[in-house]
Design a protein around this motif. Structure first.
Motif, mmCIF file in Angstrom:
data_model
loop_
_atom_site.group_PDB
_atom_site.id
_atom_site.type_symbol
_atom_site.label_atom_id
_atom_site.label_comp_id
_atom_site.label_asym_id
_atom_site.label_seq_id
_atom_site.Cartn_x
_atom_site.Cartn_y
_atom_site.Cartn_z
ATOM 1 N N SER A 157 0.835 -1.192 0.000
ATOM 2 C CA SER A 157 0.000 0.000 0.000
ATOM 3 C C SER A 157 0.877 1.252 0.000
ATOM 4 C CB SER A 157 -0.893 0.004 1.242
ATOM 5 O OG SER A 157 -0.097 0.080 2.423
ATOM 6 N N SER A 158 0.268 2.374 -0.324
ATOM 7 C CA SER A 158 1.019 3.638 -0.314
ATOM 8 C C SER A 158 1.498 3.960 1.096
ATOM 9 C CB SER A 158 0.150 4.776 -0.849
ATOM 10 O OG SER A 158 -1.035 4.920 -0.074
ATOM 11 N N LEU A 258 8.294 5.637 -6.059
ATOM 12 C CA LEU A 258 7.837 6.748 -5.235
ATOM 13 C C LEU A 258 7.359 7.896 -6.124
ATOM 14 C CD1 LEU A 258 7.634 7.752 -2.269
ATOM 15 C CD2 LEU A 258 9.910 8.759 -2.582
ATOM 16 N N GLY A 259 8.088 8.111 -7.232
ATOM 17 C CA GLY A 259 7.677 9.140 -8.176
ATOM 18 C C GLY A 259 6.324 8.838 -8.805
ATOM 19 N N GLU A 260 6.066 7.559 -9.076
ATOM 20 C CA GLU A 260 4.771 7.164 -9.641
ATOM 21 C C GLU A 260 3.644 7.448 -8.650
ATOM 22 O OE1 GLU A 260 5.160 3.085 -10.653
ATOM 23 O OE2 GLU A 260 6.401 3.441 -12.439
ATOM 24 N N LEU A 261 3.890 7.158 -7.369
ATOM 25 C CA LEU A 261 2.895 7.459 -6.348
ATOM 26 C C LEU A 261 2.665 8.963 -6.237
ATOM 27 C CD1 LEU A 261 4.014 4.995 -3.514
ATOM 28 C CD2 LEU A 261 2.077 4.724 -5.056
ATOM 29 N N HIS A 262 3.742 9.734 -6.380
ATOM 30 C CA HIS A 262 3.653 11.186 -6.320
ATOM 31 C C HIS A 262 2.817 11.726 -7.476
ATOM 32 C CE1 HIS A 262 5.712 15.323 -6.748
ATOM 33 N NE2 HIS A 262 4.801 15.395 -5.794
ATOM 34 N N GLN A 263 3.093 11.220 -8.674
ATOM 35 C CA GLN A 263 2.352 11.675 -9.852
ATOM 36 C C GLN A 263 0.881 11.287 -9.773
ATOM 37 O OE1 GLN A 263 4.353 10.152 -13.297
ATOM 38 N NE2 GLN A 263 6.138 11.495 -13.062
ATOM 39 N N ALA A 264 0.599 10.161 -9.103
ATOM 40 C CA ALA A 264 -0.787 9.698 -8.975
ATOM 41 C C ALA A 264 -1.532 10.422 -7.858
ATOM 42 C CB ALA A 264 -0.813 8.192 -8.723
ATOM 43 N N LEU A 266 -0.896 10.156 -4.647
ATOM 44 C CA LEU A 266 -0.954 9.369 -3.417
ATOM 45 C C LEU A 266 0.102 9.800 -2.406
ATOM 46 C CD1 LEU A 266 -1.519 5.839 -5.006
ATOM 47 C CD2 LEU A 266 -3.223 7.349 -3.965
ATOM 48 N N VAL A 267 1.064 10.586 -2.860
ATOM 49 C CA VAL A 267 2.131 11.098 -1.998
ATOM 50 C C VAL A 267 2.245 12.599 -2.244
ATOM 51 C CG1 VAL A 267 4.592 11.010 -1.476
ATOM 52 C CG2 VAL A 267 3.378 8.908 -2.051
ATOM 53 N N THR A 268 2.276 13.381 -1.176
ATOM 54 C CA THR A 268 2.372 14.832 -1.313
ATOM 55 C C THR A 268 3.783 15.247 -1.727
ATOM 56 O OG1 THR A 268 3.022 15.192 0.990
ATOM 57 C CG2 THR A 268 0.659 15.073 0.519
ATOM 58 N N ASP A 269 3.937 16.509 -2.132
ATOM 59 C CA ASP A 269 5.257 17.026 -2.515
ATOM 60 C C ASP A 269 6.242 16.890 -1.364
ATOM 61 O OD1 ASP A 269 4.187 17.695 -4.952
ATOM 62 O OD2 ASP A 269 3.934 19.828 -4.487
ATOM 63 N N GLU A 270 5.777 17.235 -0.157
ATOM 64 C CA GLU A 270 6.660 17.165 1.011
ATOM 65 C C GLU A 270 7.050 15.719 1.321
ATOM 66 O OE1 GLU A 270 6.732 18.396 5.774
ATOM 67 O OE2 GLU A 270 5.003 18.882 4.510
ATOM 68 N N GLU A 271 6.066 14.809 1.274
ATOM 69 C CA GLU A 271 6.351 13.408 1.546
ATOM 70 C C GLU A 271 7.308 12.833 0.515
ATOM 71 O OE1 GLU A 271 2.170 11.972 3.665
ATOM 72 O OE2 GLU A 271 2.364 11.970 1.477
ATOM 73 N N PHE A 272 7.143 13.232 -0.732
ATOM 74 C CA PHE A 272 8.029 12.756 -1.792
ATOM 75 C C PHE A 272 9.466 13.215 -1.538
ATOM 76 C CE2 PHE A 272 10.177 13.656 -5.853
ATOM 77 C CZ PHE A 272 10.239 12.358 -6.365
#
Length: 283
Positions: A157-158, A258-264, A266-272
């Protein structure tokens, strides 16, 4: 027993009766339950046995069973009553024509069982490590001192990707929670000493791996859970060992995912940014 080394062979296993223990050797064969094959053999001290029974089985068989004392066997403690009858490692199934012989051994064994009630320590040895198995969302490994969860990008999961791969020393654990993959939503959860019981679903908890679709089968995940539980019960503080350096290719793959989750979203800019920095620091 009247004669040390007497052997009683049944379906899938043979029991050798010694003066202070019963040595159970499991067969290796296509019809033998995989858990039995994984266990190989087990020596059960008489002090770990509370009783012995002989009952009629199915289709012309009888069943000789020794009852382990509560707390004596880490495998049974981890299983917590979830094993199917056919997967019970303390049952010896024999042809009905061997009932008299089985009754003889049961009668010989009963007077030697002098202990009852819960055991104050594990008396049956746990499965030996190192151990590993593939869960649905990650790979679990245990070297006798540390449990590691490495997440699969195809199943984790994310929440677990945000938390990153996990490492737990036995000193920081209080126990394990194993839920059979043969029932709904199986998982292995590590219980930490300094944390309250997690209310999160196992697929969202970084201290747990989930089973399903053939991942985390009983014969792999239960011996793993038993080995961890035994190590936790006997753990003592040890000097910390520096973590090994990670494979650069593995780090690159995780940053990509992680970048894929960011683009989707599911992950914020800060979390990325934070997680990417953590991954790069492991190089």
């Amino acid at each position: 027993m009247s004669r040390m080394g007497d052997v009683l062979a049944g379906f899938h296993a043979a029991w050798e009766f010694e003066s202070d223990s019963v040595l159970i050797r499991y067969e290796r064969g296509i019809r033998t339950p995989k858990l039995f094959q994984a266990l190989g053999e087990r020596r059960v001290p008489l002090e770990a046995i509370a009783g012995v029974t002989l009952t009629r089985g199915k289709r012309g068989t009888v069943v000789l069973r020794v009852e382990p004392r509560p707390g004596a066997d880490p495998l049974m403690e981890a299983a917590a009553g979830q094993l199917k009858e056919s997967g019970d490692p303390y049952r010896l199934v024999l042809p009905a024509e061997r009932e008299v012989l089985a009754e003889y051994y049961a009668d010989e064994l009963r007077p030697l069982l002098t202990e009852s009630g819960p055991a104050d320590r594990f008396l049956v040895k746990p499965p030996e490590g190192p151990l590993s198995f593939k869960a649905y969302d990650g790979k679990a490994t245990f070297d006798g001192r540390t449990v590691n969860f490495r997440w699969f990008w195809t199943g984790a999961s994310s929440a677990k990707w945000k938390a990153g791969d996990q490492s737990f020393s036995v000193e920081e654990l209080n126990g394990v929670e194993w839920r059979s993959p043969e029932v709904f939503e199986g998982h292995l959860r590590l219980l930490r000493r300094d944390a309250e019981a997690s209310a999160a679903q196992a697929d969202q908890d970084p201290a747990a791996v989930v089973f399903g679709l053939g991942y985390g089968p009983v014969h792999e995940s239960l011996p793993f859970a038993a080995a961890v539980l035994a190590a936790v019960r006997t753990s003592s503080p040890v000097a910390a060992v520096p973590a090994p350096r990670r494979d650069p290719a593995d780090i690159a793959e995780r940053i990509r995912h992680l970048g894929e989750l960011h683009q989707a979203g599911l992950v914020t800019d800060e979390e990325f940014s934070v997680k990417k920095a953590e991954l790069l620091s492991e190089l």
